[in-house]
Design an enzyme around this catalytic site. Structure first.
Site, PDB file in Angstrom:
ATOM      1  N   LYS A  34     -88.984  24.255  98.453  1.00  0.00           N
ATOM      2  CA  LYS A  34     -90.403  24.555  98.686  1.00  0.00           C
ATOM      3  C   LYS A  34     -91.334  23.525  98.035  1.00  0.00           C
ATOM      4  O   LYS A  34     -92.482  23.372  98.446  1.00  0.00           O
ATOM      5  CB  LYS A  34     -90.749  25.950  98.178  1.00  0.00           C
ATOM      6  CG  LYS A  34     -89.856  27.055  98.706  1.00  0.00           C
ATOM      7  CD  LYS A  34     -89.797  27.094 100.223  1.00  0.00           C
ATOM      8  CE  LYS A  34     -88.934  28.256 100.705  1.00  0.00           C
ATOM      9  NZ  LYS A  34     -88.805  28.306 102.173  1.00  0.00           N
ATOM     10  N   TYR A  40     -81.203  40.518 104.636  1.00  0.00           N
ATOM     11  CA  TYR A  40     -81.739  39.453 103.781  1.00  0.00           C
ATOM     12  C   TYR A  40     -81.664  39.878 102.316  1.00  0.00           C
ATOM     13  O   TYR A  40     -82.067  40.986 101.943  1.00  0.00           O
ATOM     14  CB  TYR A  40     -83.196  39.189 104.169  1.00  0.00           C
ATOM     15  CG  TYR A  40     -83.947  38.291 103.216  1.00  0.00           C
ATOM     16  CD1 TYR A  40     -83.868  36.915 103.320  1.00  0.00           C
ATOM     17  CD2 TYR A  40     -84.750  38.832 102.206  1.00  0.00           C
ATOM     18  CE1 TYR A  40     -84.556  36.087 102.445  1.00  0.00           C
ATOM     19  CE2 TYR A  40     -85.443  38.016 101.327  1.00  0.00           C
ATOM     20  CZ  TYR A  40     -85.333  36.653 101.446  1.00  0.00           C
ATOM     21  OH  TYR A  40     -86.022  35.844 100.575  1.00  0.00           O
ATOM     22  N   TYR A  48     -79.902  32.291  99.742  1.00  0.00           N
ATOM     23  CA  TYR A  48     -80.027  31.204 100.724  1.00  0.00           C
ATOM     24  C   TYR A  48     -78.821  30.273 100.702  1.00  0.00           C
ATOM     25  O   TYR A  48     -77.978  30.290 101.590  1.00  0.00           O
ATOM     26  CB  TYR A  48     -81.314  30.412 100.460  1.00  0.00           C
ATOM     27  CG  TYR A  48     -82.569  31.227 100.562  1.00  0.00           C
ATOM     28  CD1 TYR A  48     -83.153  31.489 101.805  1.00  0.00           C
ATOM     29  CD2 TYR A  48     -83.181  31.753  99.427  1.00  0.00           C
ATOM     30  CE1 TYR A  48     -84.309  32.242 101.904  1.00  0.00           C
ATOM     31  CE2 TYR A  48     -84.328  32.514  99.525  1.00  0.00           C
ATOM     32  CZ  TYR A  48     -84.897  32.756 100.760  1.00  0.00           C
ATOM     33  OH  TYR A  48     -86.028  33.510 100.856  1.00  0.00           O
TER      34      TYR A  48
END
Length: 339
Positions: free
Chosen positions: A56, A270, A296
């Site tokens: 990010k 998730y 992730y």
């Protein structure tokens, strides 16, 4: 870097390039069991350095550039309680001298003892962000409007960053990173055939595809669905975001055949651990000394290994695994690795 990136507003948050390293030990382990294994490399975007690093940070360089352009003094973003993006946004705000409000939705059905007080959530507090914790069923649009309204009423100027920083501004960070990977590979005389990474909010994949198209590269990008049980909708969203990113940069659009999201590795939901993720995290840690995360990169690594064993990634390939960071999340999932 020359090209379409040179005139775009951005704030420098880390020193590029991040390392591109060979995974010789992991390759040997896979080859010993499978009989063969492609050349494996890892792009260490866990080493961007901003409060634990992660992918990010690249997006935030351009998002902060837009925030400054709009004279904002407060960053607002949202995510799950253990959001890597939220943690990096808080760190970027600190580095840029801005206030930060994180809207965190309790959406992940995981009941680990430390999930709601350690990991990224702890670091958000250390970084000084203002935390707004909401139930997972809350109306997100209403929450955003309320939070932004309160900041404006108090005299602040908010800048809203989407979940994952994944819009056509944030994706520029990975359009630029695609060229970085190609340049590193050329220096090392590596003929990369494929990049594998975790795909959720899609900005990383859209950026990579756009950047590779800008360089006229045919390197394949395989996103691993770690986000939701609707891969077809993710592909639609990926197509749209990639087109908007290409248009923003003024480069050619990506061909439809280039969009690829691998399914079947998400598990229950998730943020919910899988046995394959835990095995992949432990394997990479114990062969290469590199830490993945449970949400992730751990699931993406598990997917890449499975695809090698199934022959979906051939032994003749040269694969770059993009490490998107997230190691602080390990501390929120303690039971998965100590039980």
């Amino acid at each position: 870097m020359p090209g379409p990136f040179s005139l775009l507003p951005h704030v420098e948050l880390f020193e590029a390039p991040t390392p591109l390293q060979e995974l010789m030990n992991l390759r040997a382990v896979i080859a010993a069991e499978n009989g063969s294994c492609p050349q494996l490399y890892i792009k260490r975007d866990d080493m961007t350095g901003l409060a634990g690093g992660g992918n990010k940070t690249r997006k935030l360089e351009y998002l902060l550039g837009e925030a400054r352009k709009q004279n904002a003094d407060t960053l607002i973003t949202a995510g799950a309680l253990q959001s890597n993006h939220a943690r990096q946004t808080a760190a970027a705000a600190s580095k840029a001298g801005l206030a930060c409000t994180l809207i965190l939705f309790d959406t992940v059905p995981y009941q680990g003892a430390l999930y709601r007080r350690s990991g990224n959530l702890l670091l958000d507090k250390v970084l000084g962000a203002d935390l707004v914790i909401e139930d997972g069923k809350a109306d997100a649009a209403e929450v955003f409007e309320r939070v932004m309204g309160n900041i404006s009423k108090a005299g602040g100027t908010p800048y809203l960053i989407p979940v994952g920083g994944s819009n056509s501004v944030g994706a520029i960070g990975y359009a630029r990173a695609a060229g970085e990977i190609l340049d590193q590979a050329a220096t090392k005389q590596i003929a990369v055939t494929r990049i594998v990474h975790a795909s959720s909010s899609l900005g990383t994949q859209a950026g990579l595809l756009t950047g590779l198209a800008e360089r006229a590269s045919d390197v394949r990008v395989t996103g691993i669905n770690v986000y939701r049980h609707d891969t077809e909708k993710m592909l639609e969203d990926l197509t749209d975001l990639t087109e908007r990113t290409a248009d923003r940069l003024g480069v050619r659009r990506v061909g439809a055949e280039r969009f690829e999201i691998a399914d079947g590795f998400l598990g229950e939901a998730y943020g919910v651990p899988t046995d394959e993720m835990k095995a992949a995290v432990s394997t990479l840690a114990q062969t290469e000394g590199i830490l993945l995360d449970p949400v992730y990169s751990g699931k993406a690594m598990a997917a890449m290994i499975a695809m090698i064993f199934r022959g979906e990634i051939g032994p003749e390939e040269t694969v770059v695994f993009l490490h998107t960071g997230g190691m602080p999340g390990l501390f929120a999932y303690e039971e998965e690795f100590t039980g």
